[in-house]
Design a protein around this motif. Sequence first.
Motif, PDB file in Angstrom:
ATOM      1  N   VAL A   1       7.657  68.772   7.958  1.00  0.00           N
ATOM      2  CA  VAL A   1       8.169  67.758   8.207  1.00  0.00           C
ATOM      3  C   VAL A   1       7.496  66.709   9.355  1.00  0.00           C
ATOM      4  CG1 VAL A   1       9.384  68.553  10.149  1.00  0.00           C
ATOM      5  CG2 VAL A   1      10.262  66.680   9.271  1.00  0.00           C
ATOM      6  N   CYS A   2       7.473  65.305   8.728  1.00  0.00           N
ATOM      7  CA  CYS A   2       6.446  64.375   9.727  1.00  0.00           C
ATOM      8  C   CYS A   2       7.140  63.297  10.113  1.00  0.00           C
ATOM      9  CB  CYS A   2       5.217  64.247   8.872  1.00  0.00           C
ATOM     10  SG  CYS A   2       4.237  65.453   8.362  1.00  0.00           S
ATOM     11  N   PHE A   3       6.815  62.540  10.992  1.00  0.00           N
ATOM     12  CA  PHE A   3       7.167  61.238  11.615  1.00  0.00           C
ATOM     13  C   PHE A   3       6.112  60.682  12.481  1.00  0.00           C
ATOM     14  CE2 PHE A   3       9.038  64.356  14.393  1.00  0.00           C
ATOM     15  CZ  PHE A   3       8.735  64.186  15.692  1.00  0.00           C
ATOM     16  N   ILE A   4       6.384  59.385  12.763  1.00  0.00           N
ATOM     17  CA  ILE A   4       5.304  58.462  13.574  1.00  0.00           C
ATOM     18  C   ILE A   4       5.888  58.670  15.261  1.00  0.00           C
ATOM     19  CG2 ILE A   4       4.247  56.319  14.134  1.00  0.00           C
ATOM     20  CD1 ILE A   4       3.224  57.598  11.826  1.00  0.00           C
TER      21      ILE A   4
ATOM     22  N   PHE B   1       3.241  63.046  14.160  1.00  0.00           N
ATOM     23  CA  PHE B   1       3.664  64.433  14.283  1.00  0.00           C
ATOM     24  C   PHE B   1       4.079  65.356  13.268  1.00  0.00           C
ATOM     25  CE2 PHE B   1       7.020  67.526  15.562  1.00  0.00           C
ATOM     26  CZ  PHE B   1       6.232  68.366  16.159  1.00  0.00           C
ATOM     27  N   CYS B   2       3.496  66.334  12.893  1.00  0.00           N
ATOM     28  CA  CYS B   2       3.994  67.223  11.808  1.00  0.00           C
ATOM     29  C   CYS B   2       4.298  68.549  12.061  1.00  0.00           C
ATOM     30  CB  CYS B   2       2.883  67.152  10.571  1.00  0.00           C
ATOM     31  SG  CYS B   2       2.562  65.407   9.653  1.00  0.00           S
ATOM     32  N   HIS B   3       5.067  69.364  11.488  1.00  0.00           N
ATOM     33  CA  HIS B   3       5.473  70.484  11.947  1.00  0.00           C
ATOM     34  C   HIS B   3       5.680  71.250  10.756  1.00  0.00           C
ATOM     35  CE1 HIS B   3       6.776  74.198  14.093  1.00  0.00           C
ATOM     36  NE2 HIS B   3       7.168  73.433  15.216  1.00  0.00           N
ATOM     37  N   LYS B   4       4.927  72.280  10.626  1.00  0.00           N
ATOM     38  CA  LYS B   4       4.881  72.969   9.199  1.00  0.00           C
ATOM     39  C   LYS B   4       6.105  74.128   9.198  1.00  0.00           C
ATOM     40  CE  LYS B   4       0.091  72.468   8.247  1.00  0.00           C
ATOM     41  NZ  LYS B   4      -1.380  73.173   8.107  1.00  0.00           N
ATOM     42  N   PHE B   5       6.593  74.242   8.014  1.00  0.00           N
ATOM     43  CA  PHE B   5       7.553  75.149   7.689  1.00  0.00           C
ATOM     44  C   PHE B   5       6.957  76.739   7.750  1.00  0.00           C
ATOM     45  CE2 PHE B   5      10.095  71.854   5.394  1.00  0.00           C
ATOM     46  CZ  PHE B   5      10.462  71.325   6.709  1.00  0.00           C
ATOM     47  N   SER B   6       7.776  77.537   8.233  1.00  0.00           N
ATOM     48  CA  SER B   6       7.288  79.045   8.252  1.00  0.00           C
ATOM     49  C   SER B   6       8.185  79.943   7.150  1.00  0.00           C
ATOM     50  CB  SER B   6       7.327  79.628   9.472  1.00  0.00           C
ATOM     51  OG  SER B   6       7.167  81.031   9.258  1.00  0.00           O
ATOM     52  N   GLY B   7       7.734  80.742   6.581  1.00  0.00           N
ATOM     53  CA  GLY B   7       8.336  81.587   5.537  1.00  0.00           C
ATOM     54  C   GLY B   7       9.469  82.234   6.357  1.00  0.00           C
TER      55      GLY B   7
ATOM     56  N   SER C   1      12.198  72.534  18.638  1.00  0.00           N
ATOM     57  CA  SER C   1      10.770  72.271  18.828  1.00  0.00           C
ATOM     58  C   SER C   1      10.138  71.360  17.590  1.00  0.00           C
ATOM     59  CB  SER C   1       9.947  73.469  18.659  1.00  0.00           C
ATOM     60  OG  SER C   1      10.391  74.309  17.233  1.00  0.00           O
ATOM     61  N   TYR C   2      11.203  71.106  16.657  1.00  0.00           N
ATOM     62  CA  TYR C   2      10.816  70.032  15.632  1.00  0.00           C
ATOM     63  C   TYR C   2      11.023  68.451  16.014  1.00  0.00           C
ATOM     64  CZ  TYR C   2      10.111  73.444  12.100  1.00  0.00           C
ATOM     65  OH  TYR C   2       9.477  74.522  11.118  1.00  0.00           O
ATOM     66  N   TYR C   3      11.668  68.300  16.908  1.00  0.00           N
ATOM     67  CA  TYR C   3      11.998  67.127  17.692  1.00  0.00           C
ATOM     68  C   TYR C   3      12.844  66.168  16.672  1.00  0.00           C
ATOM     69  CZ  TYR C   3       8.775  68.186  21.069  1.00  0.00           C
ATOM     70  OH  TYR C   3       7.826  68.814  21.889  1.00  0.00           O
TER      71      TYR C   3
END
Length: 209
Positions: free
Chosen positions: A53-56, A69-75, A162-164
């Motif tokens: 998920v990403c946003f400016i 800002f990008c936060h990668k998903f975990s399995g 933590s994903y904001y």
Amino acid sequence: VSASHLQLATFALGTVGWILCTISMGIVEWRVWHVDNTTIISSGIAWVGIWKVCFISYLHVSPGYREQFCHKFSGYDSFIPHEIYAAQSLLLIAMFMGLLGLAATIFALRNVYMGITHKTLITPFFLVGGFFYIFAGLCVLIPVSWNFYSVTHNQSIAFPPSYYMPSSPVAQEAGAAIPVGIVAVILLLLSGTFSLSYRFPVTTNTITK
């Protein structure tokens, strides 16, 4: 060769469909979220993909990323909805199946254009390639349709702090990955249909006196 022009078009359509399938898998804009709190999400828009998920943001919310800002998903993330998990798995399968379909079609066309007129070396590979194309198209269709359904019903995702990200958007719309996936589905299904329609030409010998 004259009986395989449609299968040559099949290879072209299958190649484009497979490329678009791969592109849709990498695009982060599957679901576009509109949020009302712009304190962290400065543009008011966030992109929810199947891998991250990403946003400016103009705040320093992540080391090294002051704007995007990008936060990668975990399995191991339990909050990820089922349609995203399904998209991750099915698109990987579709990419592999499409690659097998291309390989089978290439082998069959190679035999055709090299003058190898054995039915057992041409017809089965066109048929196998067609099944792979159709299976790949269905594997893309399921996650695309499922995620589009989630978008139209404005379904929420319980992101951790933590994903904001808010748990629910004000509104959301389908991102660029959805139409790219739809085109990939159409091309892969057309490729499979054309490939399955191949008929080995029957030759007749005429005797002249």
